[in-house]
Design a protein around this motif. Structure first.
Motif, mmCIF file in Angstrom:
data_model
loop_
_atom_site.group_PDB
_atom_site.id
_atom_site.type_symbol
_atom_site.label_atom_id
_atom_site.label_comp_id
_atom_site.label_asym_id
_atom_site.label_seq_id
_atom_site.Cartn_x
_atom_site.Cartn_y
_atom_site.Cartn_z
ATOM 1 N N MET A 120 34.525 49.256 46.302
ATOM 2 C CA MET A 120 34.543 47.800 46.243
ATOM 3 C C MET A 120 35.413 47.389 45.065
ATOM 4 O O MET A 120 35.254 47.880 43.962
ATOM 5 C CB MET A 120 33.121 47.279 46.067
ATOM 6 C CG MET A 120 33.041 45.776 45.921
ATOM 7 S SD MET A 120 31.373 45.164 45.613
ATOM 8 C CE MET A 120 30.482 45.763 47.008
ATOM 9 N N ALA A 121 36.350 46.500 45.321
ATOM 10 C CA ALA A 121 37.219 46.002 44.253
ATOM 11 C C ALA A 121 36.373 45.318 43.184
ATOM 12 O O ALA A 121 35.362 44.670 43.481
ATOM 13 C CB ALA A 121 38.245 45.032 44.818
ATOM 14 N N LEU A 122 36.809 45.454 41.965
ATOM 15 C CA LEU A 122 36.052 44.921 40.841
ATOM 16 C C LEU A 122 35.816 43.422 40.960
ATOM 17 O O LEU A 122 34.698 42.946 40.747
ATOM 18 C CB LEU A 122 36.782 45.243 39.530
ATOM 19 C CG LEU A 122 36.012 45.004 38.246
ATOM 20 C CD1 LEU A 122 34.711 45.781 38.241
ATOM 21 C CD2 LEU A 122 36.857 45.398 37.060
ATOM 22 N N SER A 123 36.836 42.652 41.340
ATOM 23 C CA SER A 123 36.651 41.201 41.441
ATOM 24 C C SER A 123 35.636 40.860 42.530
ATOM 25 O O SER A 123 34.809 39.961 42.360
ATOM 26 C CB SER A 123 37.974 40.493 41.697
ATOM 27 O OG SER A 123 38.546 40.932 42.906
ATOM 28 N N ARG A 124 35.649 41.575 43.631
ATOM 29 C CA ARG A 124 34.692 41.333 44.718
ATOM 30 C C ARG A 124 33.276 41.657 44.237
ATOM 31 O O ARG A 124 32.323 40.956 44.550
ATOM 32 C CB ARG A 124 35.065 42.153 45.944
ATOM 33 C CG ARG A 124 36.402 41.714 46.547
ATOM 34 C CD ARG A 124 36.917 42.707 47.558
ATOM 35 N NE ARG A 124 36.068 42.842 48.717
ATOM 36 C CZ ARG A 124 36.140 42.095 49.805
ATOM 37 N NH1 ARG A 124 37.050 41.150 49.892
ATOM 38 N NH2 ARG A 124 35.334 42.294 50.814
ATOM 39 N N PHE A 125 33.149 42.731 43.478
ATOM 40 C CA PHE A 125 31.856 43.103 42.919
ATOM 41 C C PHE A 125 31.320 41.984 42.035
ATOM 42 O O PHE A 125 30.149 41.611 42.121
ATOM 43 C CB PHE A 125 31.979 44.407 42.117
ATOM 44 C CG PHE A 125 30.758 44.719 41.312
ATOM 45 C CD1 PHE A 125 29.614 45.215 41.928
ATOM 46 C CD2 PHE A 125 30.728 44.499 39.948
ATOM 47 C CE1 PHE A 125 28.474 45.494 41.189
ATOM 48 C CE2 PHE A 125 29.597 44.773 39.210
ATOM 49 C CZ PHE A 125 28.468 45.267 39.828
ATOM 50 N N PHE A 126 32.176 41.410 41.191
ATOM 51 C CA PHE A 126 31.712 40.357 40.289
ATOM 52 C C PHE A 126 31.373 39.065 41.027
ATOM 53 O O PHE A 126 30.507 38.312 40.586
ATOM 54 C CB PHE A 126 32.698 40.121 39.147
ATOM 55 C CG PHE A 126 32.560 41.157 38.061
ATOM 56 C CD1 PHE A 126 31.417 41.222 37.288
ATOM 57 C CD2 PHE A 126 33.566 42.067 37.836
ATOM 58 C CE1 PHE A 126 31.260 42.182 36.306
ATOM 59 C CE2 PHE A 126 33.435 43.024 36.849
ATOM 60 C CZ PHE A 126 32.282 43.089 36.075
ATOM 61 N N VAL A 167 32.743 34.453 36.992
ATOM 62 C CA VAL A 167 33.378 35.776 36.999
ATOM 63 C C VAL A 167 34.246 35.921 35.753
ATOM 64 O O VAL A 167 34.208 36.945 35.064
ATOM 65 C CB VAL A 167 34.202 36.004 38.283
ATOM 66 C CG1 VAL A 167 35.090 37.238 38.161
ATOM 67 C CG2 VAL A 167 33.288 36.125 39.493
ATOM 68 N N GLU A 168 35.003 34.889 35.445
ATOM 69 C CA GLU A 168 35.870 34.928 34.267
ATOM 70 C C GLU A 168 35.042 35.107 32.987
ATOM 71 O O GLU A 168 35.382 35.916 32.127
ATOM 72 C CB GLU A 168 36.695 33.648 34.199
ATOM 73 C CG GLU A 168 37.787 33.685 33.168
ATOM 74 C CD GLU A 168 38.718 32.492 33.277
ATOM 75 O OE1 GLU A 168 39.773 32.543 32.627
ATOM 76 O OE2 GLU A 168 38.398 31.517 33.987
ATOM 77 N N ARG A 169 33.949 34.362 32.867
ATOM 78 C CA ARG A 169 33.076 34.488 31.678
ATOM 79 C C ARG A 169 32.444 35.871 31.610
ATOM 80 O O ARG A 169 32.409 36.498 30.549
ATOM 81 C CB ARG A 169 31.970 33.434 31.708
ATOM 82 C CG ARG A 169 32.358 32.091 31.187
ATOM 83 C CD ARG A 169 31.145 31.177 30.992
ATOM 84 N NE ARG A 169 30.216 31.131 32.112
ATOM 85 C CZ ARG A 169 30.369 30.365 33.195
ATOM 86 N NH1 ARG A 169 31.417 29.580 33.317
ATOM 87 N NH2 ARG A 169 29.469 30.381 34.153
ATOM 88 N N THR A 170 31.934 36.337 32.738
ATOM 89 C CA THR A 170 31.251 37.629 32.788
ATOM 90 C C THR A 170 32.168 38.770 32.374
ATOM 91 O O THR A 170 31.733 39.714 31.730
ATOM 92 C CB THR A 170 30.698 37.884 34.206
ATOM 93 O OG1 THR A 170 29.783 36.835 34.529
ATOM 94 C CG2 THR A 170 30.003 39.216 34.322
ATOM 95 N N THR A 171 33.434 38.669 32.735
ATOM 96 C CA THR A 171 34.390 39.746 32.451
ATOM 97 C C THR A 171 35.224 39.472 31.204
ATOM 98 O O THR A 171 36.207 40.179 30.958
ATOM 99 C CB THR A 171 35.322 39.971 33.655
ATOM 100 O OG1 THR A 171 36.109 38.796 33.864
ATOM 101 C CG2 THR A 171 34.541 40.331 34.908
ATOM 102 N N ASN A 172 34.836 38.466 30.431
ATOM 103 C CA ASN A 172 35.589 38.090 29.228
ATOM 104 C C ASN A 172 37.067 37.858 29.527
ATOM 105 O O ASN A 172 37.942 38.258 28.764
ATOM 106 C CB ASN A 172 35.428 39.146 28.127
ATOM 107 C CG ASN A 172 34.013 39.213 27.615
ATOM 108 O OD1 ASN A 172 33.369 38.187 27.431
ATOM 109 N ND2 ASN A 172 33.515 40.416 27.410
ATOM 110 N N GLY A 173 37.332 37.237 30.671
ATOM 111 C CA GLY A 173 38.696 36.888 31.050
ATOM 112 C C GLY A 173 39.481 38.000 31.709
ATOM 113 O O GLY A 173 40.613 37.791 32.135
ATOM 114 N N CYS A 174 38.898 39.180 31.816
ATOM 115 C CA CYS A 174 39.597 40.325 32.426
ATOM 116 C C CYS A 174 39.851 40.081 33.905
ATOM 117 O O CYS A 174 40.870 40.468 34.448
ATOM 118 C CB CYS A 174 38.772 41.585 32.230
ATOM 119 S SG CYS A 174 39.450 43.043 33.024
#
Length: 112
Positions: free
Chosen positions: A1-7, A26-33
């Motif tokens: 599963m792609a990381l963005s889809r997972f988030f 998603v942006e907050r959870t991944t610190n903008g990654c």
């Protein structure tokens, strides 16, 4: 599963949300990654809906129509499976990093 889809699944696992809120969470959870664009997010949400992973309802907020997405039980299971896979991958990467640092410290490469 792609990381963005997972988030996306992770955000919806916590609570129902509309597209803009999903993207920001998603942006907050991944610190903008990971910052899914509308062009990537909405096709993913449609695919999740067609696959039975999410349902959506339409709400009117301040005179504007919003589609709110909710994770189904099938979506919750997909999140659990994805979480397990990413935890395994993270453990493997962490071990690889430790081994690389150990080689740097000792100056020797492993002759496996």
């Amino acid at each position: 599963m792609a990381l963005s889809r997972f988030f996306v699944l992770q955000v919806l696992h916590d609570s129902s949300a509309h597209g803009y809120d999903i993207s920001r969470a998603v942006e907050r959870t991944t610190n903008g990654c990971c910052s899914p664009s509308e062009g990537a997010l909405y096709p993913t949400l449609r695919e999740f809906e067609q696959g039975g992973y999410v349902t959506s309802t339409t709400e009117i907020v301040s005179g504007r129509e919003r589609r709110v997405y909710t994770l189904t039980e099938k979506g919750r299971e997909a999140f659990r499976v994805g979480l397990g896979a990413w935890m395994d991958a993270t453990a493997a990467l962490t071990e690889t990093d430790r081994a690389a640092k150990a080689r740097e410290t000792t100056g020797k490469d492993c002759k496996c």
